[in-house]
Design a protein around this motif. Sequence first.
Motif, PDB file in Angstrom:
ATOM      1  N   ALA B   7      36.022  36.020  22.513  1.00 30.84           N
ATOM      2  CA  ALA B   7      36.919  35.494  23.542  1.00 30.84           C
ATOM      3  C   ALA B   7      37.446  36.663  24.360  1.00 30.84           C
ATOM      4  O   ALA B   7      37.641  37.752  23.837  1.00 30.84           O
ATOM      5  N   PRO B   8      37.671  36.444  25.638  1.00 26.96           N
ATOM      6  CA  PRO B   8      38.216  37.531  26.444  1.00 26.96           C
ATOM      7  C   PRO B   8      39.600  37.922  25.935  1.00 26.96           C
ATOM      8  O   PRO B   8      40.405  37.063  25.611  1.00 26.96           O
ATOM      9  N   LEU B  21      32.372  42.149  32.578  1.00 30.06           N
ATOM     10  CA  LEU B  21      33.098  41.393  33.595  1.00 30.06           C
ATOM     11  C   LEU B  21      33.890  40.309  32.882  1.00 30.06           C
ATOM     12  O   LEU B  21      33.371  39.642  32.007  1.00 30.06           O
ATOM     13  N   ARG B  22      35.154  40.165  33.276  1.00 32.63           N
ATOM     14  CA  ARG B  22      36.000  39.141  32.655  1.00 32.63           C
ATOM     15  C   ARG B  22      36.659  38.295  33.732  1.00 32.63           C
ATOM     16  O   ARG B  22      37.346  38.826  34.592  1.00 32.63           O
ATOM     17  N   SER B  23      36.434  36.986  33.657  1.00 35.68           N
ATOM     18  CA  SER B  23      37.024  35.997  34.592  1.00 35.68           C
ATOM     19  C   SER B  23      36.925  36.456  36.038  1.00 35.68           C
ATOM     20  O   SER B  23      37.851  36.278  36.810  1.00 35.68           O
ATOM     21  N   THR B  71      38.824  38.488  43.863  1.00 33.12           N
ATOM     22  CA  THR B  71      40.052  37.733  44.058  1.00 33.12           C
ATOM     23  C   THR B  71      40.890  37.805  42.787  1.00 33.12           C
ATOM     24  O   THR B  71      42.104  37.935  42.829  1.00 33.12           O
ATOM     25  N   SER B  72      40.191  37.711  41.637  1.00 34.90           N
ATOM     26  CA  SER B  72      40.871  37.924  40.358  1.00 34.90           C
ATOM     27  C   SER B  72      39.833  38.316  39.326  1.00 34.90           C
ATOM     28  O   SER B  72      38.639  38.246  39.582  1.00 34.90           O
ATOM     29  N   GLY B  73      40.315  38.735  38.146  1.00 37.34           N
ATOM     30  CA  GLY B  73      39.408  39.142  37.089  1.00 37.34           C
ATOM     31  C   GLY B  73      39.323  40.653  36.987  1.00 37.34           C
ATOM     32  O   GLY B  73      39.916  41.372  37.786  1.00 37.34           O
TER      33      GLY B  73
END
Lengths: 303, 391
Positions: B7-8, B21-23, B71-73
């Motif tokens: 899980a991140p 890369l996460r989300s 944008t996010s992550g």
Amino acid sequence: MTAAVVAETTGASPHPEPQEHSPKRKLTGYWLLLPGGLWLIVFFVLPLYSLVATSLYDPDGSVLQGYDMTWAFSNYWHALQDYWSPLVRSLVYGAVATFICLVLGYLLAYAIAFKSGRWKNLMLVLVIAPFFTSFLVRTLSWKLLLRDDGFIVNTLQFLHIVGADGRLLATPVAVIAGLVYNFLPFMVLPLFASIDKIDHRLIEASSDLYSRPAVGFFKVTWPLSLPGVVSGTLLTFIPAVGDYINAQLLGSPKQRMIGNVIQDLFTKANDYPAAGALSVILMLLILVMVLFYVRRAGTEDLL
Amino acid sequence: MSQVAEAPTRSGVESYEGLRLRSLTKQFAAFTAVKSLDLDVPTGSFFALLGPSGCGKTTTLRMVAGLETPTSGTITLSGKDITWEKPYRRPVNTVFQNYALFPHLDIYENVAFGLRRRKSKEVDKAVREMLDLVELDTQARKKPAQLSGGQQQRVALARALINSPEVLLLDEPLGALDLKLRRAMQIEIKRIQTEVGLTFVHVTHDQEEAMTMADTIAVMNAGVIEQMGAPAELYDNPQTTFVANFLGQSNLIEGTVRGREGDVVKVDMQGTIASIPTERAHVSGTDGELGWVGIRPEKVLIAEVGESLDAPGSSIPGGVVSDVSFVGVSTQYLVRMPWGQEIQVFEQNTGRRRLFRQGESVDISWRPEYSFLLDHNQDATAGVDKEDAAS
Ligand SMILES: Nc1ncnc2c1ncn2[C@@H]1O[C@H](COP(=O)(O)OP(=O)(O)OP(=O)(O)O)[C@@H](O)[C@H]1O
Ligand SMILES: [Mg+2]
């Protein structure tokens, strides 16, 4: 000058001309040359011949009595002796104005090409808009702007940038400012054409390859815009050096440029041989400088 | 949709030797090009990002390269957060989709560009070696415009590779080449990757290219990763209809789940019961649930009516051959089933048996361990190659 540029580019062309041409197709090229060629002969070669001839007339003649062709090469020597200072002044004013135009024009062209988005066309129209009124009227309005008790001079006096009785009119600043204003579009348009063509992805590639923005600019954007820089500076420098309107309207006799001298010699002193000699000197001087410049800029190497 | 096991973590920054890369999300105005992407690219691997045009592959790469701000992550490389790092500070280099070679510099200076910016000492030696590696040593003083497409492609590769980046990003570098040159370059790139041992992230929409080159493929669709794994794993056990259709071809037959038995799920498929191994059944498995039974065309066996087939369990009767195309090494049949669906069958031309003709009745069957079961809510035609379907 144009011929020199063309010769250089074709000389460096990597594609050899196809060898086989049918005789008919060969002729077509010459036919196409004809109208422009005739035009040049009538309106360029003949006047040029007449100008050079005039510059060699007997200086003791006059318009009323007519001139004798005496091959008076001394006209050149005398013209240089008498008028070297407006000549040098013209070159200096022209160079300074061209440099200022280059800096301002590059920023403007860069902004229009890369940052203006959907306003691009409007901005370009605004750059050309001053051309909708006459050169003379625009320069006269600068005279109003820079007048002694005008807003600009008053502000500068208030800020103590110029003295209490300081003025702008009749100074080199006014003449050069006028030159910059009048010739800026000639700089912006070729610069814009070059910068607008630059592929944005090349700039991204340079930043991907460890170039910070300033380095990327000098290694990629600037060299790729050189054709525009070269043609822009030529289009600005050549007419600026020969200009006489700005010096006449915004300057004083102390800011006389070579254009004013030639104008006076032709229209007031009626000294045609001296005027002709000065014109030829100016032409040759610019020609030599341009050839040297184009060679140094190495435009044949670009693309 | 994440296929990543762990899980991140809360911060997204943990010690992971590789690109993570996460989300990761990228929105252009109201349009989401990349949706909450999770991805792990192990160090030294040849990783392919595969997906149809417009699914967000280039956008993802550009975010990794720093040319686009997410944008996010988060993006981490060797445990270091580089999400907001400037592109020129990232140990990442890109081979651009259009090469983006500097037209005013010759090949030598193009390749030397990155080293010169980093004030490297041994520029000349490194450039010569790199030009040797891509077999362009004789072209060093030419301008990019004087090279062929394949040569330009190799310059682009050399220009990025010479910097020994931690991650090399390749954005469809072979897209502009013809088939033959493309195959040659695929082998070349794979050879170079093995030789230099760097991490390669290769973007492509050519599934064959991804399968021949990569150790790991992530199949991307509409901004999300559908599935990730080794090429054979993805091909044998697709988890979504999109992957089943985009990576090769699949027959998808509607069926109803009839409960579990040991480690198989029983599915009633138009009257025939199919047994599908649990690890290949990507449905919840409740009784009465609808699903798509998938089977690859080359796994389907075809036989004369009543002939015994090399497959346990019952064969499906009532098929009629509706189309035959003979392609030399194999024959491709379309068999119309009693419920109206056409099943694709590829049979190797071993010469063991005569070809079937159009209109003949046949039986079909397959080994149950080759089939897979997919969620019925997914579109059975997702990812189908439009050209293939038309021909
Ligand atoms: N700068 C942008 N502004 C708006 N939308 C964009 C921008 N860049 C990309 N998009 C959109 O984002 C989506 C994904 O684009 P992207 O370039 O990542 O696709 P891709 O997977 O690389 O496709 P292809 O295989 O055709 O190269 C597309 O629908 C595209 O229209
Ligand atoms: Mg793309």
